[in-house]
Design an enzyme around this catalytic site. Structure first.
Site, PDB file in Angstrom:
ATOM      1  CG  ASP A   1      65.457  52.215  75.651  1.00 11.93           C
ATOM      2  OD1 ASP A   1      66.827  52.294  75.712  1.00 11.93           O
ATOM      3  OD2 ASP A   1      65.085  52.214  74.671  1.00 11.93           O
TER       4      ASP A   1
ATOM      5  CD  GLU B   1      59.933  50.630  84.618  1.00 14.99           C
ATOM      6  OE1 GLU B   1      59.503  49.645  83.850  1.00 14.99           O
ATOM      7  OE2 GLU B   1      59.279  51.894  84.422  1.00 14.99           O
ATOM      8  CG  ASP B   2      59.974  46.211  82.034  1.00 14.59           C
ATOM      9  OD1 ASP B   2      60.268  47.440  82.388  1.00 14.59           O
ATOM     10  OD2 ASP B   2      59.157  46.010  81.258  1.00 14.59           O
TER      11      ASP B   2
ATOM     12  CG  ASP C   1      55.733  43.270  74.804  1.00 17.17           C
ATOM     13  OD1 ASP C   1      56.437  44.201  75.535  1.00 17.17           O
ATOM     14  OD2 ASP C   1      54.801  43.637  74.257  1.00 17.17           O
TER      15      ASP C   1
ATOM     16  CE  LYS D   1      49.282  44.265  78.799  1.00 14.47           C
ATOM     17  NZ  LYS D   1      48.708  43.588  77.256  1.00 14.47           N
ATOM     18  N   GLY D   2      55.233  44.546  81.615  1.00 15.98           N
ATOM     19  CA  GLY D   2      56.775  43.978  81.692  1.00 15.98           C
ATOM     20  C   GLY D   2      57.421  43.368  82.905  1.00 15.98           C
TER      21      GLY D   2
ATOM     22  CB  VAL E   1      66.424  42.156  75.385  1.00 13.62           C
ATOM     23  CG1 VAL E   1      67.887  42.300  75.174  1.00 13.62           C
ATOM     24  CG2 VAL E   1      65.991  43.255  76.601  1.00 13.62           C
TER      25      VAL E   1
HETATM   26  P1  IMP Z   1      61.914  54.243  78.414  1.00 14.77           P
HETATM   27  O1  IMP Z   1      60.797  54.914  78.780  1.00 14.77           O
HETATM   28  O2  IMP Z   1      62.443  54.493  77.132  1.00 14.77           O
HETATM   29  O3  IMP Z   1      62.878  53.972  79.554  1.00 14.77           O
HETATM   30  O4  IMP Z   1      61.135  52.515  78.080  1.00 14.77           O
HETATM   31  C1  IMP Z   1      60.626  51.939  79.190  1.00 14.77           C
HETATM   32  C2  IMP Z   1      59.856  50.885  78.882  1.00 14.77           C
HETATM   33  O5  IMP Z   1      60.037  50.262  77.657  1.00 14.77           O
HETATM   34  C3  IMP Z   1      60.120  49.437  79.687  1.00 14.77           C
HETATM   35  O6  IMP Z   1      59.323  49.394  80.987  1.00 14.77           O
HETATM   36  C4  IMP Z   1      59.506  48.359  78.662  1.00 14.77           C
HETATM   37  O7  IMP Z   1      58.167  48.258  78.697  1.00 14.77           O
HETATM   38  C5  IMP Z   1      59.769  48.981  77.211  1.00 14.77           C
HETATM   39  N1  IMP Z   1      61.282  48.570  76.853  1.00 14.77           N
HETATM   40  C6  IMP Z   1      62.310  49.065  76.861  1.00 14.77           C
HETATM   41  N2  IMP Z   1      63.046  48.546  76.155  1.00 14.77           N
HETATM   42  C7  IMP Z   1      62.732  47.378  75.849  1.00 14.77           C
HETATM   43  C8  IMP Z   1      63.069  46.043  75.240  1.00 14.77           C
HETATM   44  O8  IMP Z   1      64.405  45.776  75.016  1.00 14.77           O
HETATM   45  N3  IMP Z   1      62.515  44.976  75.158  1.00 14.77           N
HETATM   46  C9  IMP Z   1      61.120  45.141  75.616  1.00 14.77           C
HETATM   47  N4  IMP Z   1      60.593  46.202  76.045  1.00 14.77           N
HETATM   48  C10 IMP Z   1      61.431  47.543  76.173  1.00 14.77           C
END
Ligand code: IMP
Length: 191
Positions: free
Chosen positions: A117, A113-114, A173, A57-58, A167
């Site tokens: 991480d 992508e939002d 969220d 959703k982000g 954040v």
């Molecule tokens: P990754 O798989 O660790 O790269 O995480 C990516 C997903 O985790 C993003 O698409 C977000 O939905 C969520 N996410 C990662 N960091 C944050 C944050 O700081 N705030 C809110 N959602 C996050």
């Protein structure tokens, strides 16, 4: 039990919430950067019909603004993945909750992508979408968290690199809350 009239408990107005910390990017900064990204994408995709893939959703707020800064015909489709649930830690497990409607074969796909991480969500999605035989695939991420990536993902378009703190706002969220903040701020925790 939920109150049948007022629904789930509401709590204080989001802007007064003690869980909200320092502003990381104001709505003006975000708007200015998205205008630049849109101009660059317009330039790069001239003569092609990009298909913007929104990762729900982000990314829903980001794609709404980005799409309007791309001055070309575009198409948009949505997919939903589950990653963190109600926690702020990556589980490393990605699950497609809603798949795309449009066939990607031969399409110029721009994955929106939002925030990246660990990069695990993106790495999974990229492999999944590439298997559908698009003509090209690039990634546009609004935020990249510095120093956390566990995979080396190529990101063609990046809005901002941000420091390690979790954040909220502008689509992001914690436990489904705060997506409607017009800016992005740090999360201080619940108490
Ligand atoms: P990754 O798989 O660790 O790269 O995480 C990516 C997903 O985790 C993003 O698409 C977000 O939905 C969520 N996410 C990662 N960091 C944050 C944050 O700081 N705030 C809110 N959602 C996050």
């Amino acid at each position: 039990m939920l109150d049948p009239v007022s629904g789930p408990p509401v709590g204080p107005h989001v802007l007064d919430d003690p869980a909200l910390g320092r502003i990381v990017k104001s709505s003006d900064e975000i708007a200015a950067r998205i205008a630049e990204l849109g101009a660059q994408i317009t330039e790069d995709y001239r003569g092609r019909l990009p298909l913007l893939v929104c990762v729900l959703k982000g990314a829903f707020v980001f794609i709404a603004d980005l799409a309007r800064e791309i001055h070309l015909p575009i198409e948009v489709d949505f997919m939903a993945v589950a990653s963190y649930g109600a926690s702020t830690k990556s589980s490393g497990v990605v699950r497609i909750v809603k798949d795309l409607d449009i066939d990607l074969a031969g399409r110029h796909v721009l994955l929106v992508e939002d925030i990246v991480d660990s990069g695990l969500t993106l790495s999974y999605l990229r492999r999944n979408l590439l298997a559908r035989d698009p003509a090209s695939m690039e990634v546009c991420a609004l935020f990249v968290r510095q120093g956390n990536q566990k995979t080396q993902e190529e990101l063609r378009y990046v809005g901002f690199e941000i420091p390690p703190a979790f954040v909220l706002g502008y689509g992001l969220d914690v436990g489904e809350r705060f997506r409607n903040l017009p800016y992005v701020c740090e999360y201080r925790g619940e108490g």
